[in-house]
Design a protein around this motif. Structure first.
Motif, PDB file in Angstrom:
ATOM      1  N   GLN A 225       0.875  -1.171   0.000  1.00 14.56           N
ATOM      2  CA  GLN A 225       0.000   0.000   0.000  1.00 14.56           C
ATOM      3  C   GLN A 225       0.912   1.220   0.000  1.00 14.56           C
ATOM      4  N   VAL A 226       0.669   2.136  -0.929  1.00 13.68           N
ATOM      5  CA  VAL A 226       1.550   3.283  -1.123  1.00 13.68           C
ATOM      6  C   VAL A 226       0.718   4.559  -1.210  1.00 13.68           C
ATOM      7  N   SER A 227       1.392   5.687  -1.214  1.00 14.78           N
ATOM      8  CA  SER A 227       0.695   6.955  -1.417  1.00 14.78           C
ATOM      9  C   SER A 227       0.643   7.270  -2.909  1.00 14.78           C
ATOM     10  N   LEU A 228      -0.288   8.114  -3.305  1.00 15.83           N
ATOM     11  CA  LEU A 228      -0.364   8.543  -4.702  1.00 15.83           C
ATOM     12  C   LEU A 228       0.903   9.288  -5.106  1.00 15.83           C
ATOM     13  N   THR A 229       1.469  10.050  -4.187  1.00 21.25           N
ATOM     14  CA  THR A 229       2.698  10.786  -4.489  1.00 21.25           C
ATOM     15  C   THR A 229       3.828   9.825  -4.824  1.00 21.25           C
ATOM     16  N   GLU A 230       3.905   8.716  -4.104  1.00 22.63           N
ATOM     17  CA  GLU A 230       4.920   7.701  -4.398  1.00 22.63           C
ATOM     18  C   GLU A 230       4.677   7.078  -5.771  1.00 22.63           C
ATOM     19  N   LEU A 231       3.413   6.776  -6.081  1.00 18.88           N
ATOM     20  CA  LEU A 231       3.102   6.202  -7.398  1.00 18.88           C
ATOM     21  C   LEU A 231       3.516   7.145  -8.521  1.00 18.88           C
ATOM     22  N   GLU A 232       3.281   8.430  -8.330  1.00 18.40           N
ATOM     23  CA  GLU A 232       3.578   9.407  -9.389  1.00 18.40           C
ATOM     24  C   GLU A 232       5.058   9.459  -9.742  1.00 18.40           C
ATOM     25  N   LYS A 233       5.910   9.043  -8.819  1.00 19.69           N
ATOM     26  CA  LYS A 233       7.352   9.005  -9.113  1.00 19.69           C
ATOM     27  C   LYS A 233       7.703   7.876 -10.069  1.00 19.69           C
ATOM     28  N   ARG A 234       6.780   6.940 -10.240  1.00 17.86           N
ATOM     29  CA  ARG A 234       7.072   5.735 -11.016  1.00 17.86           C
ATOM     30  C   ARG A 234       6.336   5.697 -12.355  1.00 17.86           C
ATOM     31  N   VAL A 235       5.425   6.654 -12.583  1.00 19.33           N
ATOM     32  CA  VAL A 235       4.601   6.624 -13.798  1.00 19.33           C
ATOM     33  C   VAL A 235       4.629   7.991 -14.491  1.00 19.33           C
ATOM     34  N   SER A 236       4.165   8.023 -15.735  1.00 17.99           N
ATOM     35  CA  SER A 236       4.177   9.258 -16.521  1.00 17.99           C
ATOM     36  C   SER A 236       2.816   9.947 -16.477  1.00 17.99           C
ATOM     37  N   LEU A 237       2.302  10.103 -15.257  1.00 13.04           N
ATOM     38  CA  LEU A 237       1.002  10.745 -15.086  1.00 13.04           C
ATOM     39  C   LEU A 237       0.903  11.303 -13.685  1.00 13.04           C
ATOM     40  N   THR A 238      -0.056  12.201 -13.505  1.00  8.88           N
ATOM     41  CA  THR A 238      -0.363  12.704 -12.166  1.00  8.88           C
ATOM     42  C   THR A 238      -1.833  12.417 -11.873  1.00  8.88           C
ATOM     43  N   PHE A 239      -2.110  12.175 -10.616  1.00  9.68           N
ATOM     44  CA  PHE A 239      -3.479  11.929 -10.191  1.00  9.68           C
ATOM     45  C   PHE A 239      -4.141  13.259  -9.818  1.00  9.68           C
ATOM     46  N   LEU A 243      -8.047  13.397  -5.489  1.00  9.37           N
ATOM     47  CA  LEU A 243      -7.638  12.084  -4.990  1.00  9.37           C
ATOM     48  C   LEU A 243      -6.479  12.213  -4.009  1.00  9.37           C
ATOM     49  N   HIS A 244      -5.550  13.131  -4.293  1.00 14.55           N
ATOM     50  CA  HIS A 244      -4.450  13.364  -3.354  1.00 14.55           C
ATOM     51  C   HIS A 244      -4.997  13.786  -1.984  1.00 14.55           C
ATOM     52  N   ALA A 245      -5.985  14.661  -2.005  1.00 15.21           N
ATOM     53  CA  ALA A 245      -6.569  15.140  -0.746  1.00 15.21           C
ATOM     54  C   ALA A 245      -7.274  14.010  -0.004  1.00 15.21           C
ATOM     55  N   ALA A 246      -7.690  12.982  -0.741  1.00 13.30           N
ATOM     56  CA  ALA A 246      -8.446  11.876  -0.148  1.00 13.30           C
ATOM     57  C   ALA A 246      -7.575  10.664   0.177  1.00 13.30           C
ATOM     58  N   ASP A 247      -6.267  10.765  -0.086  1.00 19.56           N
ATOM     59  CA  ASP A 247      -5.351   9.633   0.058  1.00 19.56           C
ATOM     60  C   ASP A 247      -5.337   9.121   1.504  1.00 19.56           C
ATOM     61  N   THR A 248      -5.541   7.809   1.669  1.00 20.90           N
ATOM     62  CA  THR A 248      -5.580   7.240   3.021  1.00 20.90           C
ATOM     63  C   THR A 248      -4.182   6.894   3.533  1.00 20.90           C
ATOM     64  N   VAL A 249      -3.179   6.987   2.681  1.00 27.23           N
ATOM     65  CA  VAL A 249      -1.790   6.759   3.105  1.00 27.23           C
ATOM     66  C   VAL A 249      -0.975   7.973   2.698  1.00 27.23           C
ATOM     67  N   SER A 250      -0.523   8.721   3.676  1.00 26.96           N
ATOM     68  CA  SER A 250       0.231   9.924   3.347  1.00 26.96           C
ATOM     69  C   SER A 250       1.732   9.724   3.492  1.00 26.96           C
ATOM     70  N   VAL A 251       2.119   8.648   4.210  1.00 28.28           N
ATOM     71  CA  VAL A 251       3.550   8.446   4.433  1.00 28.28           C
ATOM     72  C   VAL A 251       4.157   7.699   3.248  1.00 28.28           C
ATOM     73  N   GLN A 252       5.370   8.075   2.882  1.00 29.49           N
ATOM     74  CA  GLN A 252       6.074   7.396   1.801  1.00 29.49           C
ATOM     75  C   GLN A 252       7.216   6.598   2.407  1.00 29.49           C
TER      76      GLN A 252
END
Length: 270
Positions: A225-239, A243-252
């Protein structure tokens, strides 16, 4: 074949769709001037260089699901998308690679019967398919990856039984080549839902160490389980910001090497 596709307001609040980065946009297939391609109950963007979807977004209406058969529905290339930007049956013949749905087939089969049947057929376009090992969902922690959408509907008091999901492969420069195709070894999902009027989003990363030699072999599945910010470092897109405001995991924690994979659905922070 044109369809309304993914509805960003499906949850009763704006959830948005992913936005490709500059490099992602340059690599995306355009259809009628847009990088977003619509189907019944889902939409996606295709990578020209990798010949797979970079993201797929789909809506699930858990209260309107239809149990439909997958029998006699062929996997086919989408005629709207140039064939050279799609990976077809040539990759999957005579080996252990499965044609794996990104937007799960069962997730899409809802609504009036004709609409559900169309969504069922649409799910079989190769634009919605990536290679996965033949025991992908079964071996991944007893099918944890394949049961994420079911789990949120079962474990959380989701408003109106409605869920929106975003998913796709992670394209790594060192993905191994098989039959001339770079095979993704990581996948992501972000699951958005509303509880008591509040938007929530939980994101996950699956890594699979695929050994592609004379024989296809699978070393290990791990789901984090990861944060959206962590996912964005691995893909060519932003959420979307919502959704960022609603993220249930904020720690990376992924980069620290200490994050533990999920052992069961009970480990998930919804």
């Amino acid at each position: 074949m044109t369809s309304a596709g993914f509805d960003p307001k499906f949850l009763g609040t704006e959830a948005g769709i992913p936005v490709l980065t500059e490099s992602g946009t340059a690599d995306a297939v355009e259809l009628e001037g847009s990088t977003t391609i619509h189907y019944t109950h889902f939409s996606l963007a295709m990578s020209k260089s990798r010949k797979f979807a970079s993201w797929v977004a789909w809506n699930i209406d858990g209260g309107e699901m239809k149990a439909l058969s997958r029998s006699n529905i062929p996997f086919v290339k989408d005629p709207r998308v140039p064939a050279q930007f799609q990976t077809g049956d040539e990759l999957y013949r005579d080996n252990r690679l499965d044609r794996g749905h990104l937007a799960r087939r069962a997730d899409l089969c809802w609504g009036p019967k004709a609409e559900a049947q169309k969504a069922n057929r649409d799910s079989f376009f190769f634009t919605n398919i990536t290679p996965q090992m033949d025991d992908f969902n079964q071996s991944a922690r007893e099918g944890l990856w394949g049961r994420l959408e079911d789990a949120v509907l079962a474990d959380v008091d989701v408003d109106d039984l409605r869920v929106s999901v975003y998913g796709g492969p992670v394209f790594n420069a060192d993905d191994r080549l098989f039959r001339g195709v770079a095979i993704p070894r990581e996948f992501y999902k972000a699951i958005a839902f509303v509880v008591d009027g509040e938007l929530r989003c939980s994101a996950f990363l699956l890594t699979q160490n695929i050994v592609l030699a004379e024989a296809l072999d699978l070393d290990e599945f791990r789901v984090f389980q990861v944060s959206l910010t962590e996912l964005e470092k691995r893909v060519s897109l932003t959420f979307p910001a919502e959704l960022h405001a609603a993220d249930t995991v904020s720690v990376q924690l992924l980069e620290e090497g200490e994050r533990k994979p999920l052992d069961s659905l009970a480990d998930i922070r919804w």
